[in-house]
Every structure is written in C-alpha cells, then in structure tokens.
Enzyme design. Structure first.
Site, short mmCIF file in Angstrom:
data_model
loop_
_atom_site.label_atom_id
_atom_site.label_comp_id
_atom_site.label_asym_id
_atom_site.label_seq_id
_atom_site.Cartn_x
_atom_site.Cartn_y
_atom_site.Cartn_z
N GLU A 200 0.88 -1.18 0.00
CA GLU A 200 0.00 0.00 0.00
C GLU A 200 0.92 1.23 0.00
O GLU A 200 0.93 2.00 -0.96
CB GLU A 200 -0.92 -0.02 1.23
CG GLU A 200 -1.87 1.17 1.33
CD GLU A 200 -2.68 1.18 2.64
OE1 GLU A 200 -2.27 0.54 3.63
OE2 GLU A 200 -3.74 1.86 2.66
N ASP A 279 -12.08 1.40 4.65
CA ASP A 279 -12.60 2.14 5.81
C ASP A 279 -13.64 3.13 5.28
O ASP A 279 -13.39 4.35 5.22
CB ASP A 279 -11.46 2.89 6.51
CG ASP A 279 -10.37 1.95 6.98
OD1 ASP A 279 -10.55 1.30 8.01
OD2 ASP A 279 -9.34 1.84 6.28
N1 HPA Z 1 -3.93 0.27 5.82
C1 HPA Z 1 -3.32 -0.09 6.93
N2 HPA Z 1 -3.93 -0.18 8.11
C2 HPA Z 1 -5.22 0.10 8.17
C3 HPA Z 1 -5.92 0.48 7.05
C4 HPA Z 1 -5.24 0.56 5.81
O1 HPA Z 1 -5.79 0.89 4.74
N3 HPA Z 1 -7.19 0.70 7.46
C5 HPA Z 1 -7.26 0.43 8.77
N4 HPA Z 1 -6.06 0.08 9.22
ZN ZN Z 2 -7.09 -2.05 4.95
#
Ligand code: HPA
Ligand code: ZN
Length: 345
Positions: A200, A279
């Site tokens: 990510e 989220d």
């Molecule tokens: N990435 C990492 N941790 C997280 C995320 C996310 O998108 N959403 C909630 N905790």
């Molecule tokens: Zn996530």
C-alpha cells in the site's frame, strides 16, 4: 454511465477488505461517545468530517484510532457492525470478510471477548436476517512489537470457531512482514488463514515477504507489487488475489488521482483483482461507490464489473460449495438483467 451504476448496484458481490472500526460513521461515533460519557477530540460531526483530509496512511490512522476509542461495551461493537451490515446489504453484498483490530481495544483495557462477542452477535444476525455470510479476520497492528501480537493471538485461541484468519495492518513503512514471521507461523499452525496488507505504502519487497515469509493466501492492497514484474508473474501464476481499495488509495494519496489508479492494468496483467471499501466511513464511499468511481475514471466496461464481482466470490475464504452458490446468484442476476432490458451485460 448511469447504466454502469445500475449494473454495479444489481450484481451480488462479496467484500473482502473491510476494517470494522473503519465503518464508524461520525454520527454513530458521537452517539456512542455520549452514551459512554466520553469526549471525542472534535466538537461536532461537521468538525470531525472536516478532519478527513489525509496526506498519507498515518494521518488517517491517527483519526481512526482516536474515534475507535469511543467503543467500550459489547453493545457498541454490535451497533457498529450492525450499521455496516445494513449498509452492505443495500450495496448487494452477499458475503463480507471483516477485519478487526483487537489491540486497538485491549490497549485501552477493553477485554478481547467484549470486542468479539459484540461483532459476532451482529454477524450472526446478518446471516439470520439478510442471509449475508461473513468471516472474521484478526489483524495485528504492525507498528507494535511481536510479543504484543503473540499475546493477542493467544487471547484469540478460545475464539477459534469465530476467528478464521489473521491479517496485518496499521503503518506499513518500516514494519516489514518478516517482523511477524513467528506470529504468523503460530497462527497457521492453529489453522488460521493468513492474509496481510502489503504494497500500500510499502515496497514490492514487502509483498514478496508476505508471500514467502508469512505464506499469505491473499494480499490486501498490493498496488506496489506492480513495480516488480517477476512478483507480478508469480501472483498471476499462483492466482493470489489482491483486495484493492480505490477510494482508500485516493484519500490516502497512494494514487494522485483515480485516472492513474492501477486497477485496469492489474486486470490486464491477469491478476485476481477485487474491489473493496477498506474504511468506508472515512474514505467517502462503500463498495458500490468504489466500483463506480474506479470504473468511471478508468473507462471500465460492464464485462469488467462482472469480472470484479465474480472475482470477489472466487477470492473469498468460503468453501467451494458456497463460492459456487454465490457465483450462481451472480449469473442469475445477469440473466434476469438481460431479460428485463434486452441488453447483454
Ligand atoms: N492500511 C493499513 N492499516 C489500516 C488500514 C489501511 O488501509 N485501514 C485500517 N487500518
Ligand atoms: Zn485495509
């Protein structure tokens, strides 16, 4: 394009990347805070919503953990989960695989059973009332250390019937998958299915480590895997699904704009891509909004939407009979759409 929105709304889908704490809408956060005699660090719903401008993952996590602090009783976790399930039903979600972050709560003195029992009560009602199936995945917070994760895993053991998998979330940079090698080894030995957020904000190398060291069966996000052609080839060859979250990527500046989102390229490369909301209370949309936003920006067609929905069932942790049943529901929905408007999706 309104045709595409209507197709997205009508096709049954699974959601495979959803943090239950990330479904806490500001109105519910304030209501629960008041009931628990707690104050949020924001004076109103409008002020809280105005704080939803994030330059990166960590800026989001700071707000997300602060809001999760209002959740105290099992009832709070039940209401949070129930609100999500009602919203997901409206999006034609037939199956949901849900992350929760126990350490966010146990660190504040909330017992593990309080959290799990509240969430699972709602999941059971979702099955009874909507016929929506679900699976619960425990995420370790990767910014914390190994011993904290091991304690959390031990606390989950009496709930082996309700927790089916383990994941890895929170701040990715500087917290590589290998930090949790022993935790995941133990979790796999206990029969839990391993998945992990990787690629990510972190590099392709973290996706590689999640596969090789944690032995994950699915990658959450995975965007940066595209930087490594050998890794992409392996993901394609092994058909390792990616749970991609377009609006999350936009809000957290993982992509500059939706038009440069890699989802179309991922599909063209033969990756098993799914679309998810991550989220949704914070990122401006639930699953259908994610499908529409990415389809509009990238010029995806009806066949792509159907492929993404089909992938969502295929990439789920359901057994083959349930995957086939839900995929059959998708086929039936397409047949009835063809009949009603004479066009072929
Ligand atoms: N990435 C990492 N941790 C997280 C995320 C996310 O998108 N959403 C909630 N905790
Ligand atoms: Zn996530």
């Amino acid at each position: 394009m309104s045709n595409l929105r209507s197709l997205v709304a009508k096709v049954p889908k699974a959601e495979l990347h959803l943090h239950i704490e990330g479904t806490l809408e500001p109105e519910l956060a304030f209501a629960i805070a008041e009931r628990n005699g707690l104050a949020l660090p924001y004076s109103s719903v409008a002020e809280l919503r105005a704080a939803y401008r994030f330059a990166n993952l960590q800026e989001f996590l700071d707000v997300y953990y602060a809001c999760a602090g209002v959740l105290i009783e099992s009832r709070d976790f039940y209401e949070l989960t129930w609100a999500y399930l009602e919203r997901a039903r409206d999006d034609n979600i037939r199956h949901a695989e849900i992350f929760f972050d126990p350490q966010t709560h146990t660190a504040r003195g909330i017992e593990f059973p309080t959290v799990v029992e509240g969430i699972c009560g709602a999941l059971e009602d979702g099955w009874r009332k909507f016929g929506m199936s679900s699976r619960l995945i425990l995420c370790f917070l990767r910014h914390l250390d190994e011993s904290d994760a091991l304690e959390t895993l031990a606390a989950a053991m009496p709930y082996r019937d309700r927790v089916v998998g383990v994941g890895l979330d929170s701040g990715e940079r500087g917290n590589p998958p290998r930090k949790f090698e022993r935790v995941f080894h133990r979790a796999r030995e206990a029969g839990l299915v391993p998945v992990a957020h990787a690629g990510e904000e972190g590099p392709a190398e973290y996706v590689r480590e999640a596969l090789d060291v944690l032995e994950v069966v699915r990658i959450d996000h995975g965007n940066n895997a595209l930087d490594d052609p050998d890794l992409v080839a392996e993901l394609v060859r092994r058909q390792i699904p990616l749970t991609v979250c377009p609006l999350s990527n936009l809000k957290l500046c993982v992509v500059d704009d939706m038009a440069s989102h890699p989802l179309k390229r991922m599909l063209e490369l033969g990756l098993v891509v799914t679309v998810n909301s991550d989220d949704p209370a914070y990122f401006g949309g639930y699953v259908n909004d994610n499908y529409v936003a990415v389809a509009e920006a990238l010029g995806l067609g009806e066949a792509d939407v159907v492929k993404l929905a089909r992938n969502s069932f295929e990439a789920s942790l359901l057994d083959e009979a349930d995957r086939t049943r839900l995929s059959g529901e998708l086929t039936a929905a397409l047949t009835s759409l063809e009949r009603s408007d004479g066009s072929k999706p």
